[in-house]
Write a protein that holds these residues in place. Structure first.
Motif, PDB file in Angstrom:
ATOM      1  N   ASN A  42       0.825  -1.207   0.000  1.00  0.00           N
ATOM      2  CA  ASN A  42       0.000   0.000   0.000  1.00  0.00           C
ATOM      3  C   ASN A  42       0.862   1.261   0.000  1.00  0.00           C
ATOM      4  N   ILE A  43       1.910   1.238   0.815  1.00  0.00           N
ATOM      5  CA  ILE A  43       2.835   2.372   0.850  1.00  0.00           C
ATOM      6  C   ILE A  43       3.502   2.542  -0.513  1.00  0.00           C
ATOM      7  N   ALA A  44       3.938   1.431  -1.096  1.00  0.00           N
ATOM      8  CA  ALA A  44       4.615   1.481  -2.384  1.00  0.00           C
ATOM      9  C   ALA A  44       3.705   2.029  -3.476  1.00  0.00           C
ATOM     10  N   MET A  45       2.432   1.654  -3.475  1.00  0.00           N
ATOM     11  CA  MET A  45       1.507   2.136  -4.497  1.00  0.00           C
ATOM     12  C   MET A  45       1.345   3.648  -4.431  1.00  0.00           C
ATOM     13  N   THR A  46       1.261   4.185  -3.209  1.00  0.00           N
ATOM     14  CA  THR A  46       1.141   5.631  -3.071  1.00  0.00           C
ATOM     15  C   THR A  46       2.434   6.321  -3.489  1.00  0.00           C
ATOM     16  N   LEU A  47       3.568   5.773  -3.111  1.00  0.00           N
ATOM     17  CA  LEU A  47       4.851   6.349  -3.512  1.00  0.00           C
ATOM     18  C   LEU A  47       4.976   6.389  -5.036  1.00  0.00           C
ATOM     19  N   ALA A  48       4.526   5.338  -5.697  1.00  0.00           N
ATOM     20  CA  ALA A  48       4.608   5.290  -7.154  1.00  0.00           C
ATOM     21  C   ALA A  48       3.758   6.389  -7.787  1.00  0.00           C
ATOM     22  N   ARG A  49       2.611   6.683  -7.173  1.00  0.00           N
ATOM     23  CA  ARG A  49       1.766   7.756  -7.712  1.00  0.00           C
ATOM     24  C   ARG A  49       2.428   9.126  -7.578  1.00  0.00           C
ATOM     25  N   PHE A  50       3.360   9.256  -6.635  1.00  0.00           N
ATOM     26  CA  PHE A  50       4.098  10.505  -6.476  1.00  0.00           C
ATOM     27  C   PHE A  50       5.375  10.529  -7.324  1.00  0.00           C
ATOM     28  N   GLY A  51       5.536   9.563  -8.205  1.00  0.00           N
ATOM     29  CA  GLY A  51       6.677   9.562  -9.109  1.00  0.00           C
ATOM     30  C   GLY A  51       7.941   8.954  -8.549  1.00  0.00           C
ATOM     31  N   LEU A  52       7.859   8.308  -7.389  1.00  0.00           N
ATOM     32  CA  LEU A  52       9.019   7.647  -6.803  1.00  0.00           C
ATOM     33  C   LEU A  52       9.076   6.185  -7.257  1.00  0.00           C
ATOM     34  N   ARG A  53      10.218   5.544  -7.049  1.00  0.00           N
ATOM     35  CA  ARG A  53      10.388   4.156  -7.502  1.00  0.00           C
ATOM     36  C   ARG A  53      10.468   3.225  -6.307  1.00  0.00           C
ATOM     37  N   PRO A  54       9.358   2.645  -5.905  1.00  0.00           N
ATOM     38  CA  PRO A  54       9.371   1.732  -4.761  1.00  0.00           C
ATOM     39  C   PRO A  54       9.963   0.379  -5.128  1.00  0.00           C
TER      40      PRO A  54
END
Length: 294
Positions: A42-54
Motif C-alpha cells: 500500500n505504501i509502495a503504491m502511493t509512492l509510485a503515484r508521487f513519481g518515486l520508484r518503490p
C-alpha cells in the motif's frame, strides 16, 4: 535518488464493503473486491503515484496468486526483482469487512512472510542493495508484519544503520512488535492513538500526549494520528499538531499507509515538517472517501 525500499507484507486484499452500519452478526448487501495490498505494498503504491520508484522486499509464493500479484505490482510501477519467491509457501492474504461505521473485523494471514524470516532481507545484507559493511543509505519503509525477532534484528543490524528508517505497525494487534525499534531510537514511527497507547502501555487522550509519551520511551521521531481528529508529528526539537480535513469516510483499510507514504513523498520533495504533515493529512482525506485509488 527516487528509490525507496518497502519491506513487509505484499499480499492480496479481500475487502467486503457495505454502505450500511454493521455489528456482529450483520448480513448486509455490499461489494467484495480483490486488490493488491499489504502495508508495504500500500505504501509502495502511493509512492509510485508521487513519481518515486518503490522497491519491494517481501515474500510471495510461486503459486498462481503470487504470479498474478507480482505482475500487478510491476504494472503499478514497482521493482519486484528483489522479492523472495518461495516454492513451498503460499501467497499471503488479508481479509476485512467494512461498514459505514468503519472497520468491523479483519484477519491478516501473513504466515508466509513470517516463515520466510530474514530471507527477505538478503538484498540488504548480502547485496545488491547493501551489506553489513556498506549499508543502504536511502529511505526504508518498514511494516510491523515482520516477526518481533526480525524487527529486533533490524533495530540492531549495521545493515540498517545508515538508512532513514520509517516504520508503521500492521495493526494495533501487532503494535507491540515495534518495541525494539522504539527503544533503539533509530526510526520514525507512524502510529495511531491506539497503537501509541499499546507501545507505551498507557491511555492517551490525544495525539499530542501520545507523541510525548513515545518520545519519553526512546522514540527518535513520531507521527500519531487519530482518525478525523488532530494528528501530531514530533521529535525532541519540535512538535506540530494539525486537524485533518473533514470528509465522508467510505473506506479505512489502507488509509494509514496512504498517510505514511504521502508524508515520505512530501519530505522527499523538500517540504518542511509542517507542510509535509499537511500534505499527508490531505492525501489520507482524499483516500477515505474513495477519491483516490489504492
Amino acid at each position: 535518488m527516487s528509490e525507496i525500499l518497502c519491506i513487509g507484507s505484499v499480499l492480496w486484499d479481500i475487502i467486503g464493503r457495505s454502505a450500511s452500519h454493521m455489528r456482529q452478526g450483520s448480513d448486509v448487501p455490499g461489494r467484495i473486491t480483490r486488490l493488491p495490498g499489504g502495508v508495504a505494498l500500500n505504501i509502495a503504491m502511493t509512492l509510485a503515484r508521487f513519481g518515486l520508484r518503490p522497491v519491494l522486499l517481501s515474500a510471495v509464493g510461486r503459486d498462481r496468486e503470487g504470479d498474478e500479484l507480482v505482475e500487478a505490482c510491476r504494472g503499478l510501477g514497482m521493482e519486484t526483482a528483489h522479492l523472495y519467491r518461495s516454492d513451498d509457501l503460499p501467497t499471503d492474504i488479508y481479509m476485512a469487512v467494512e461498514g459505514a461505521n468503519g472497520l468491523i473485523a479483519a484477519i491478516a494471514d501473513a504466515h508466509s512472510l513470517e516463515a520466510a524470516g530474514d530471507k527477505i532481507l538478503r538484498p540488504l545484507t548480502e547485496g545488491p542493495l547493501g551489506s553489513l559493511i556498506a549499508p543502504y543509505e536511502g529511505i526504508i519503509a518498514l511494516d510491523g508484519n515482520l516477526t518481533r525477532a526480525l524487527l529486533e534484528a533490524i533495530a540492531l543490524s549495521p545493515a540498517f544503520a545508515a538508512a532513514d528508517l520509517r516504520v508503521a505497525p500492521a495493526s494495533p494487534g501487532k503494535a507491540e512488535r515495534l518495541q525494539p525499534l522504539l527503544m533503539a531510537g533509530r526510526a520514525t514511527l507512524y502510529v495511531n492513538l491506539e497503537e501509541a497507547g499499546i507501545l507505551c502501555q498507557s491511555d492517551f487522550a490525544d495525539t499530542e500526549s501520545a507523541a510525548a509519551g513515545l518520545l519519553a520511551r526512546g522514540a527518535r521521531r513520531v507521527l500519531v494520528t487519530d482518525g478525523g481528529r488532530a494528528a501530531t508529528e514530533a521529535d525532541a526539537s519540535a512538535q506540530f499538531t494539525q486537524v485533518p480535513p473533514k470528509v465522508l469516510v467510505t473506506r479505512v483499510t489502507g488509509a494509514g499507509d496512504t498517510f505514511m507514504a504521502a508524508h515520505i513523498a512530501a519530505e522527499r520533495a523538500g517540504a518542511d515538517r509542517a507542510a509535509s504533515l499537511s500534505d499527508a493529512l490531505r492525501a489520507a482525506a482524499r483516500y477515505v472517501p474513495g477519491e483516490t485509488p489504492l
